[in-house]
Design a protein around this motif. Structure first.
Motif, PDB file in Angstrom:
ATOM      1  N   GLU A 188       0.937  -1.343   0.241  1.00 41.09           N
ATOM      2  CA  GLU A 188      -0.093   0.040   0.076  1.00 41.09           C
ATOM      3  C   GLU A 188       0.744   1.130   0.023  1.00 41.09           C
ATOM      4  OE1 GLU A 188      -4.236  -0.406   1.827  1.00 41.09           O
ATOM      5  OE2 GLU A 188      -2.851  -1.219   3.277  1.00 41.09           O
ATOM      6  N   VAL A 189       2.007   1.295   0.654  1.00 41.08           N
ATOM      7  CA  VAL A 189       2.860   2.472   0.727  1.00 41.08           C
ATOM      8  C   VAL A 189       3.385   2.880  -0.436  1.00 41.08           C
ATOM      9  CG1 VAL A 189       4.908   1.054   1.438  1.00 41.08           C
ATOM     10  CG2 VAL A 189       4.646   3.699   2.239  1.00 41.08           C
ATOM     11  N   GLU A 190       3.725   1.696  -1.277  1.00 45.39           N
ATOM     12  CA  GLU A 190       4.327   2.051  -2.536  1.00 45.39           C
ATOM     13  C   GLU A 190       3.235   2.887  -3.630  1.00 45.39           C
ATOM     14  OE1 GLU A 190       5.387  -1.871  -4.110  1.00 45.39           O
ATOM     15  OE2 GLU A 190       7.056  -1.777  -2.754  1.00 45.39           O
ATOM     16  N   GLY A 191       1.895   2.294  -3.549  1.00 47.87           N
ATOM     17  CA  GLY A 191       0.755   3.023  -4.433  1.00 47.87           C
ATOM     18  C   GLY A 191       0.666   4.445  -3.924  1.00 47.87           C
ATOM     19  N   MET A 192       0.376   4.501  -2.585  1.00 47.60           N
ATOM     20  CA  MET A 192       0.295   5.870  -1.976  1.00 47.60           C
ATOM     21  C   MET A 192       1.227   6.890  -2.253  1.00 47.60           C
ATOM     22  SD  MET A 192      -2.844   5.740  -0.846  1.00 47.60           S
ATOM     23  CE  MET A 192      -2.698   7.556  -0.338  1.00 47.60           C
ATOM     24  N   MET A 201       3.358  11.380  -5.397  1.00 46.26           N
ATOM     25  CA  MET A 201       4.384  12.237  -6.297  1.00 46.26           C
ATOM     26  C   MET A 201       4.006  12.453  -7.641  1.00 46.26           C
ATOM     27  SD  MET A 201       6.699  12.375  -4.133  1.00 46.26           S
ATOM     28  CE  MET A 201       7.830  13.137  -5.544  1.00 46.26           C
ATOM     29  N   THR A 202       3.260  11.537  -8.269  1.00 49.23           N
ATOM     30  CA  THR A 202       2.611  11.625  -9.760  1.00 49.23           C
ATOM     31  C   THR A 202       2.016  13.331  -9.635  1.00 49.23           C
ATOM     32  OG1 THR A 202       2.641   9.534 -10.091  1.00 49.23           O
ATOM     33  CG2 THR A 202       1.042  10.851 -11.559  1.00 49.23           C
ATOM     34  N   SER A 203       0.794  13.076  -8.532  1.00 55.22           N
ATOM     35  CA  SER A 203      -0.167  14.379  -8.694  1.00 55.22           C
ATOM     36  C   SER A 203       0.953  15.633  -8.334  1.00 55.22           C
ATOM     37  CB  SER A 203      -0.781  14.192  -7.533  1.00 55.22           C
ATOM     38  OG  SER A 203      -2.002  15.336  -7.233  1.00 55.22           O
ATOM     39  N   LEU A 204       1.728  15.598  -7.460  1.00 56.83           N
ATOM     40  CA  LEU A 204       2.781  16.841  -7.002  1.00 56.83           C
ATOM     41  C   LEU A 204       3.260  17.310  -8.233  1.00 56.83           C
ATOM     42  CD1 LEU A 204       4.262  15.808  -3.359  1.00 56.83           C
ATOM     43  CD2 LEU A 204       2.356  17.612  -4.184  1.00 56.83           C
ATOM     44  N   VAL A 205       4.048  16.396  -9.021  1.00 55.86           N
ATOM     45  CA  VAL A 205       4.474  16.826 -10.047  1.00 55.86           C
ATOM     46  C   VAL A 205       3.761  17.180 -11.214  1.00 55.86           C
ATOM     47  CG1 VAL A 205       6.274  15.957 -12.134  1.00 55.86           C
ATOM     48  CG2 VAL A 205       6.815  14.883  -9.769  1.00 55.86           C
ATOM     49  N   ASP A 206       2.578  16.532 -11.516  1.00 52.18           N
ATOM     50  CA  ASP A 206       1.924  16.956 -12.347  1.00 52.18           C
ATOM     51  C   ASP A 206       1.073  18.114 -12.043  1.00 52.18           C
ATOM     52  OD1 ASP A 206      -0.204  16.934 -14.367  1.00 52.18           O
ATOM     53  OD2 ASP A 206      -1.369  15.437 -13.366  1.00 52.18           O
TER      54      ASP A 206
END
Length: 280
Positions: free
Chosen positions: A169-173, A178-183
């Motif tokens: 779960e920690v990998e998915g979160m 990180m995807t949203s922050l960069v995006d």
């Protein structure tokens, strides 16, 4: 036809119940969205922020707290929807595979997940738009809600992909955050001044950001950018479908028509007793 409808409704009901049991996600929807949007409006200065909207080439100068509300709403909606779909996929992956191996039609499972994603995305997008409208009046609130909806759908599909591929779960979160922050961070007018780099066109919420910004401060309909966002959702959904197909491919060899347990257990006719062998 009634059998297919029954199977679809049953699978959709299980997915919606799984969403309802995710109390942390419900708290995020109820409290995080209004808190984050309200704080952005109250804390960020209202002085104008000049930037050029890449989709139309218009030079805009909205209030800083208003444009921050839009980027904050995109960030909150996408993260929460992605988290919800990741949790459902991660926790229910084994159950879905067992259903597929038992002969439950996989198309019904996929349609049920898509339906639950659409309902969750629509509810969250409408809620975020309503909260934004309490502080100020976007020029095109319907387009704003549509932009948030398709952004949420895209990250919901990404949540399904992460939930199917990642082991913990920690990998998915971490991947979602990180995807949203960069995006969103690279597209934020406050952080980047509406960057003119062509690379932002390849970010997952580029269409949402352009359409939502235009909806907030112009009367220009950006159906093309919404179509770009729909394309992102379609690509992510197809990737999730391929992953689901790969993880249940063994069902192709053992698939049988799905029957409820109470119908599959039929009494077998009693076999006649074999005569005892006589000693020689």
């Amino acid at each position: 036809m009634r059998r297919h409808l029954h199977l679809f409704v049953t699978a959709a009901r299980f997915d919606l119940l799984e969403h309802a049991r995710n109390r942390f996600a419900m708290v995020l929807v109820a409290l995080f969205i209004p808190s984050w949007i309200s704080l952005a409006y109250a804390v960020i200065p209202s002085r104008p922020v000049a930037f050029r909207l890449r989709a139309t080439g218009q030079l805009l100068a909205p209030a800083g707290n208003q444009i921050t509300q839009i980027t904050g709403a995109i960030n909150a909606v996408t993260l929460i929807t992605g988290f919800m779909m990741f949790a459902v996929t991660f926790n229910g992956g084994r159950f879905d595979r067992r259903l597929a191996m038992a002969g439950y039609p996989r198309i019904h499972l996929v349609l049920a997940k898509t339906t639950s994603l659409a309902l969750a995305s629509g509810t969250i997008a409408a809620y975020a738009t309503a909260v934004t409208c309490t502080a100020w009046s976007p020029r095109e609130p319907v387009q704003l809600a549509a932009a948030l909806f398709w952004g949420a759908m895209t990250y919901g599909a990404l949540g399904v992909v992460f939930g199917s591929l990642l082991r913990r779960e920690v990998e998915g979160m971490f991947a979602l955050v990180m995807t949203s922050l960069v995006d969103v961070g690279l597209q934020s007018p406050l952080a980047s001044g509406g960057t003119g780099s062509a690379a932002v066109q390849f970010l997952p919420t580029y269409g949402t950001m352009q359409a939502a910004t235009a909806a907030g401060f112009t009367h220009t309909p950006l159906t093309g950018d919404l179509a770009v966002q729909i394309g992102w959702f379609t690509g992510a959904a197809l990737l999730g479908l391929l992953v689901f197909h790969h993880r249940t491919k063994d069902a192709l060899a053992t698939r049988s028509p799905f029957r409820p347990p109470w119908r599959s257990r039929r009494r077998q006719p009693a076999r006649p007793a074999r005569p005892a062998s006589t000693p020689r």
